[in-house]
Write an enzyme that holds these catalytic residues in place. Structure first.
Site, short mmCIF file in Angstrom:
data_model
loop_
_atom_site.label_atom_id
_atom_site.label_comp_id
_atom_site.label_asym_id
_atom_site.label_seq_id
_atom_site.Cartn_x
_atom_site.Cartn_y
_atom_site.Cartn_z
N ASP A 151 1.23 8.06 -0.60
CA ASP A 151 2.19 7.05 -0.16
C ASP A 151 2.01 6.84 1.34
OD1 ASP A 151 4.29 5.29 -0.03
OD2 ASP A 151 5.84 6.83 -0.15
N ASP B 123 1.20 0.10 -1.28
CA ASP B 123 0.81 1.22 -0.41
C ASP B 123 0.97 2.58 -1.06
OD1 ASP B 123 3.63 1.28 -0.35
OD2 ASP B 123 3.58 2.29 1.58
N GLU B 124 1.09 2.63 -2.38
CA GLU B 124 1.18 3.95 -3.01
C GLU B 124 0.52 3.94 -4.37
OE1 GLU B 124 5.07 5.22 -4.43
OE2 GLU B 124 5.87 3.22 -4.11
MG MG Z 1 5.17 3.91 1.48
#
Ligand code: MG
Length: 423
Positions: A47, A140-141
């Site tokens: 993350d 973003d993860e």
């Molecule tokens: Mg994040």
């Protein structure tokens, strides 16, 4: 005699059979990751830290030490906030006015999704360089399954992950945190334990103790309503769930009962599914001032239909269902869905499906947000067949295709169809 605890230097990537006393003997870095199960844990959740805000700071060094909030105008919510802003109590998804109450000096930046998406794509490529088993959860993860990596790279999963985050930092100028475990449920929890720039693990030996006193809300899928009904039954912590047999939890909470039973015991059999199929494609907008008028709402709806149609076309998909979403001024969410005769990827058909839903919902209440989504996604080849009921469909498809071609050459704003003009 105590057992040796293997460790990894997160800077020079040296593996140690036993944990060095303080710093890495090779490079003097204090960033040692030590864990008894280091050699065997291979399911990770990566993350990025305050992703949007980190990109803004990267691109504007003057912001480095300032509290930065990425989000819409005063009426919007916080999409991301940096760790300086968090010191003041700002959190993501917080209404902007509240965030600014807590941190009046914050620098507020409008999101630039194109830039974030480009960085997110590159992060994904770097992840896919170390394992094909990458399941993105958002921009973003992602989950990564590195169980096959030992043979592939001759290195331990933890080491490959530490190298990956260094690569992300060097190449993209943003930091990321890793959660390492033996299943998705625990890996996702672990990535939050040591943020930012974190590296944390939950092993088999400690999972049960770790979970025992955690609130049941830590289980994904257990929302506010579920928490309330569990709480009525005297279940607020994970350990409380362990008092019941699986069959009892299923009888009482339906399909969710199975998850409650196994997750409470640190068991999660879900696989990492690369390129998990997209479930829906949607777009929404929050108004600067609340809107009650149906025609005004419809004029806000049209550009969103265009956005969704563009995304459908880009991903080669079509939606068989359309959902209209409205949020009232007191944050109540209404959704109205409609199944279409045939799957579509056309803005016009999305709009025409949503229009009657919207006219019905617009009963004088004031709304702060409108959105539209296409769901029940199918391959674009099945979209918009010629139809006797809708003889115009071929023409709509041709017009939209022609517009897409021009936009492709001249940019997205080159053509705005009649409904897109502000009135
Ligand atoms: Mg994040």
């Amino acid at each position: 005699m105590t057992e040796a605890t293997p460790a990894l230097c997160r800077d020079c990537l040296t593996l140690f059979e036993d944990t060095p006393a303080e710093r890495c003997p090779e490079c003097a870095s204090p960033r040692l990751f030590a864990h008894g199960e280091l050699p065997t844990l291979s399911l990770a959740h990566l993350d990025c830290d305050a992703f949007f805000a980190s990109i803004e700071k990267r691109d504007n060094p003057e912001l480095a030490d300032k509290p930065v909030i990425v989000g819409g105008g005063r009426r919007g919510v916080v999409a991301a906030c940096c760790y300086v802003a968090r010191i003041y109590g700002v959190r993501s998804a917080m209404p902007m006015f509240k965030a600014l109450e807590r941190c009046p000096d914050a620098v507020v930046i409008r999101p630039d999704m194109d830039r974030y998406r480009a960085a997110g794509r590159r992060v994904r490529e770097l992840m896919q360089d170390i394992t094909p088993l990458v399941e993105p959860l958002s921009i973003d993860e992602a989950f990564l399954d590195l169980s096959g990596i030992e043979t592939l790279h001759g290195g331990r999963p933890a080491r490959s992950l530490a190298r990956l985050v260094l690569d992300i930092e060097r190449e993209l100028g943003v930091t990321a945190s890793i959660g390492l475990s033996y299943n998705k449920f625990l890996a996702k929890i672990a990535s939050d334990l040591d943020k930012p720039r974190g590296f944390a693990a939950i092993g088999r030996a400690e999972a049960l103790d770790f979970l025992a006193e955690k609130p049941v809300g830590i289980i994904s899928g257990v929302g506010k309503a579920m928490q309330a009904s569990l709480s009525r039954d005297g279940i607020t912590r994970i350990s409380h769930l362990r008092r019941y047999e699986e069959i009892d939890l299923i009888a009482r909470y339906g399909a969710m009962g199975r998850r409650l039973y196994s997750f409470a015991r640190g068991v999660d059999k879900r696989q990492v599914e690369p390129n998990a199929p997209t479930k829906s494609i949607s777009a929404e907008t929050t108004f600067d001032t609340d809107v009650a008028d149906a025609d005004e709402l419809l004029s806000r709806l049209w550009p969103l239909c265009e956005t969704v149609a563009a995304r459908l076309k880009k991903s080669g998909l079509a939606g068989h269902g359309v959902t209209l979403k409205l949020k009232t001024r007191d944050f109540q969410t209404l959704t109205r869905s409609q199944r279409l005769q045939d799957p579509t990827r056309l803005a016009d058909r999305l709009y025409r499906a949503a229009e009657p839903l919207l006219r019905k919902a617009a009963d004088g209440r004031r709304f702060r947000l409108i959105g539209i989504g296409a769901h029940d996604l199918v391959d674009a080849a099945l979209a918009d067949p010629p139809s006797l009921l809708d003889p115009d469909i071929g023409r709509h498809a041709k017009v939209e295709a022609a517009m897409d071609r021009v936009r492709g050459k001249l940019g997205a704003d080159a053509i705005v169809k009649g409904r897109g003009f502000k009135t």
